[in-house]
Design a protein around this motif. Structure first.
Motif, PDB file in Angstrom:
ATOM      1  N   VAL A  14       0.774  -1.178   0.106  1.00 49.13           N
ATOM      2  CA  VAL A  14       0.004   0.038  -0.011  1.00 49.13           C
ATOM      3  C   VAL A  14       0.745   1.365  -0.124  1.00 49.13           C
ATOM      4  CG1 VAL A  14      -1.789   1.450   1.388  1.00 49.13           C
ATOM      5  CG2 VAL A  14      -1.983  -1.211   1.115  1.00 49.13           C
ATOM      6  N   TYR A  17       2.322   1.683  -3.434  1.00 43.62           N
ATOM      7  CA  TYR A  17       1.539   2.461  -4.434  1.00 43.62           C
ATOM      8  C   TYR A  17       1.107   3.774  -3.994  1.00 43.62           C
ATOM      9  CZ  TYR A  17      -2.751   3.132  -7.121  1.00 43.62           C
ATOM     10  OH  TYR A  17      -3.724   3.626  -8.121  1.00 43.62           O
ATOM     11  N   GLY A  21       2.263   5.180  -7.615  1.00 45.75           N
ATOM     12  CA  GLY A  21       0.848   5.807  -8.214  1.00 45.75           C
ATOM     13  C   GLY A  21       0.383   7.323  -7.635  1.00 45.75           C
ATOM     14  N   ASN A  59       0.535   0.855 -11.625  1.00 43.00           N
ATOM     15  CA  ASN A  59      -0.643   0.047 -11.174  1.00 43.00           C
ATOM     16  C   ASN A  59      -0.418  -1.228 -10.602  1.00 43.00           C
ATOM     17  OD1 ASN A  59      -2.667   2.140 -11.379  1.00 43.00           O
ATOM     18  ND2 ASN A  59      -2.554   1.630 -13.682  1.00 43.00           N
ATOM     19  N   TRP A  61       1.631  -1.964  -8.347  1.00 41.56           N
ATOM     20  CA  TRP A  61       1.535  -2.015  -6.915  1.00 41.56           C
ATOM     21  C   TRP A  61       0.257  -2.253  -6.578  1.00 41.56           C
ATOM     22  CZ3 TRP A  61       5.885  -3.039  -5.250  1.00 41.56           C
ATOM     23  CH2 TRP A  61       7.157  -2.445  -5.684  1.00 41.56           C
ATOM     24  N   LEU A  62      -0.734  -1.785  -7.089  1.00 44.25           N
ATOM     25  CA  LEU A  62      -2.268  -1.749  -6.522  1.00 44.25           C
ATOM     26  C   LEU A  62      -2.780  -3.215  -7.061  1.00 44.25           C
ATOM     27  CD1 LEU A  62      -4.938  -0.576  -5.843  1.00 44.25           C
ATOM     28  CD2 LEU A  62      -5.297  -0.079  -8.217  1.00 44.25           C
ATOM     29  N   VAL A  65      -1.462  -5.327  -4.089  1.00 44.41           N
ATOM     30  CA  VAL A  65      -2.472  -5.074  -2.901  1.00 44.41           C
ATOM     31  C   VAL A  65      -3.798  -5.910  -3.066  1.00 44.41           C
ATOM     32  CG1 VAL A  65      -3.895  -3.528  -1.790  1.00 44.41           C
ATOM     33  CG2 VAL A  65      -1.425  -2.761  -2.528  1.00 44.41           C
ATOM     34  N   PHE A  66      -4.365  -5.886  -4.191  1.00 45.18           N
ATOM     35  CA  PHE A  66      -5.536  -6.819  -4.473  1.00 45.18           C
ATOM     36  C   PHE A  66      -5.353  -8.197  -4.073  1.00 45.18           C
ATOM     37  CE2 PHE A  66      -7.837  -3.094  -7.223  1.00 45.18           C
ATOM     38  CZ  PHE A  66      -7.990  -2.344  -5.941  1.00 45.18           C
ATOM     39  N   MET A  95      -9.472   5.485 -12.549  1.00 42.96           N
ATOM     40  CA  MET A  95      -8.556   5.015 -12.893  1.00 42.96           C
ATOM     41  C   MET A  95      -8.351   4.693 -14.575  1.00 42.96           C
ATOM     42  SD  MET A  95      -7.261   2.202  -9.987  1.00 42.96           S
ATOM     43  CE  MET A  95      -7.581   2.654  -8.491  1.00 42.96           C
ATOM     44  N   THR A 128      -9.692  10.289  -8.158  1.00 44.54           N
ATOM     45  CA  THR A 128      -9.477   8.772  -7.888  1.00 44.54           C
ATOM     46  C   THR A 128      -8.799   8.637  -6.548  1.00 44.54           C
ATOM     47  OG1 THR A 128      -9.464   8.157 -10.147  1.00 44.54           O
ATOM     48  CG2 THR A 128      -8.127   6.789  -8.672  1.00 44.54           C
ATOM     49  N   LEU A 132     -10.272   6.768  -2.951  1.00 44.72           N
ATOM     50  CA  LEU A 132      -9.478   5.869  -2.548  1.00 44.72           C
ATOM     51  C   LEU A 132      -8.932   6.218  -0.866  1.00 44.72           C
ATOM     52  CD1 LEU A 132      -6.744   4.963  -5.221  1.00 44.72           C
ATOM     53  CD2 LEU A 132      -8.592   3.521  -4.503  1.00 44.72           C
TER      54      LEU A 132
END
Length: 351
Positions: A14, A17, A21, A59, A61-62, A65-66, A95, A128, A132
Motif C-alpha cells: 500500500v 502504491y 501511483g 499500477n 503495486w495496486l 495489494v488486491f 483509473m 480517484t 481511495l
C-alpha cells in the motif's frame, strides 16, 4: 506469525502504491491547475514527458495489494468491497478514465479533442485518490465490520473526508517534488522554481490537513488516535515530520538533490504509521489480523509467491525507475526518426 508477516507485506505494498501511483495522480492535479492552453503549455509538456515512460507500471503495486487482500485476508477483502463498493467503483472508473485520457490526448489532432481528453485525465487524477483515501478513512475509523451493509456513512464521515483530502494533497506534493527534479533533467529552468514553489505549498497543505485529521480521529476514531499518539505509530509520525523538514531544506537548495527520497519518506512513513496504529487490527476493534487471515497453507504459498515476485519483478521495476529518473528513457523525436528513416531506394543511415 505467517499472517502478521503477510499483513506487513500488504502494508508495504500500500505504501509503495501511495508513493509511486500517488506521484502520477499528483501530476494530473498539476495538469488540472496549470491554467489555460497557453499558460499551461510548458507545465503540461513537462508532465507528459515525465510520466510517459512509467505511468502504467505504477499500477503493478495496486494489483499486488488486491492479490494479497483477496488471497491472504479474504474476510477483509469481502468486508471492504461490500461496505464501500461505491467509492471503490468510482476510483476504479477514475483509473480507467485517467489512463485513457492520458494516452489519447497527445495523439489527438484536433485541439478540442486534446482538451477533452486532457480534462478527463486531470479530473480523474483528482477524484480517484480522494475516493481511495476516503475508503481508507472508513477503515481507520472502524465504520466497516464483517456483515456491514454498504452506506454513505462508511466513507463520507469526517475521518474519511479528511483522509481523502489528505491523499489528494499528498499526491500533489509528491508530484511537484518529482517534477521539479524532472525540470532540471529536461533543461527547463523556468519550471524548476514553478514546481518547487508548488511542492512547498502543497507540503504546507499536507501538514495542515494531517494535523486536522489527527485532531478529528480523537473523537471520531479513538483507537486510531491512541495508535498515532503512542508506540510505533507515533515513531512513524515523527519520522514523517523529520522527512518533511528535510524536504523543505532540500527544496530550498539550488540542486534540490535527494528531495525525492525525503518526499517519498513523508508519504511512506505516514502510510506505515496508519498501519502501525491499527495493530493488531486490520479494521479497528472488529477484525484482527488473525481473524481475517486465510488458511495457513494459503498464507505460506502466498509468502513464497511474494518472495519470487520480489526477486524477479522487484529488480526490473527498480531498474525502470532508475532509468527514468536518470533520463535514459527519452522518447524518439522527429529529428531522430528523420535521421533513421530509410532514404529513397536505400536503407537507413548506418545500414
Amino acid at each position: 506469525m505467517t499472517a502478521n508477516l503477510i499483513a506487513v507485506v500488504l502494508l508495504l505494498a500500500v505504501a509503495a502504491y501511495a508513493c509511486a501511483g500517488g506521484t502520477d495522480y499528483g501530476a494530473g492535479f498539476w495538469d488540472l491547475t496549470a491554467g489555460g492552453a497557453e499558460r499551461g503549455k510548458r507545465p503540461r509538456w513537462l508532465i507528459d514527458h515525465a510520466m510517459a515512460p512509467v505511468w502504467e507500471v505504477n499500477n503493478v503495486w495496486l494489483i499486488f495489494v488486491f492479490i494479497i487482500m483477496w488471497t491472504g485476508f479474504p474476510t477483509l477483502f469481502q468486508t471492504v468491497f461490500s461496505a464501500m463498493w461505491l467509492p471503490l467503483a468510482l476510483a476504479a472508473i477514475g483509473m480507467v478514465l485517467r489512463g485513457a485520457g492520458f494516452a489519447l490526448r497527445k495523439p489527438a489532432r484536433r485541439l478540442a479533442r486534446r482538451r477533452i481528453f486532457g480534462a478527463v485525465f486531470a479530473v480523474a487524477s483528482l477524484l480517484t485518490p480522494f475516493f481511495l483515501g476516503a475508503a481508507v478513512g472508513g477503515i481507520a475509523s472502524g465504520r466497516v465490520a464483517p456483515g456491514t451493509e454498504a452506506s454513505a456513512e462508511a466513507w463520507s464521515n469526517p475521518t474519511s473526508v479528511l483522509f481523502g483530502l489528505l491523499t489528494v494533497a499528498s499526491t500533489a506534493f509528491l508530484a511537484a517534488v518529482f517534477l521539479a527534479r524532472d525540470a532540471l533533467r529536461f533543461g527547463a529552468p523556468d519550471l524548476v522554481g514553478y514546481f518547487r514553489l508548488r511542492a512547498l505549498g502543497s507540503l504546507a497543505v499536507v501538514v495542515v490537513l494531517g494535523l486536522a485529521a489527527l485532531a478529528v480521529t480523537h473523537g471520531d476514531a479513538p483507537y486510531m488516535w491512541n495508535g498515532l499518539t503512542g508506540g510505533l505509530g507515533l515513531a512513524f509520525v515523527v519520522l514523517a515530520a523529520v522527512c518533511a523538514a528535510a524536504t523543505v531544506w532540500l527544496l530550498l537548495r539550488a540542486s534540490g538533490a535527494w528531495s525525492r527520497i525525503t518526499a517519498v519518506g513523508v508519504v511512506a512513513a505516514a502510510v506505515i504509521a496508519w498501519g502501525a496504529a491499527q495493530r493488531p487490527y486490520l479494521i479497528p476493534t472488529s477484525l484482527t489480523v488473525a481473524e481475517a487471515a486465510g488458511a495457513p497453507t494459503t498464507l505460506r504459498w502466498l509468502g513464497v509467491v511474494t518472495l519470487v515476485a520480489v526477486l524477479l519483478i522487484g529488480p526490473a521495476v527498480v531498474l525502470l525507475y532508475w532509468l527514468d529518473t536518470h533520463g535514459e528513457l527519452e522518447p524518439l523525436t522527429d529529428a531522430d526518426l528523420q535521421r533513421s528513416a530509410p532514404g529513397r531506394g536505400g536503407t537507413a543511415d548506418g545500414d
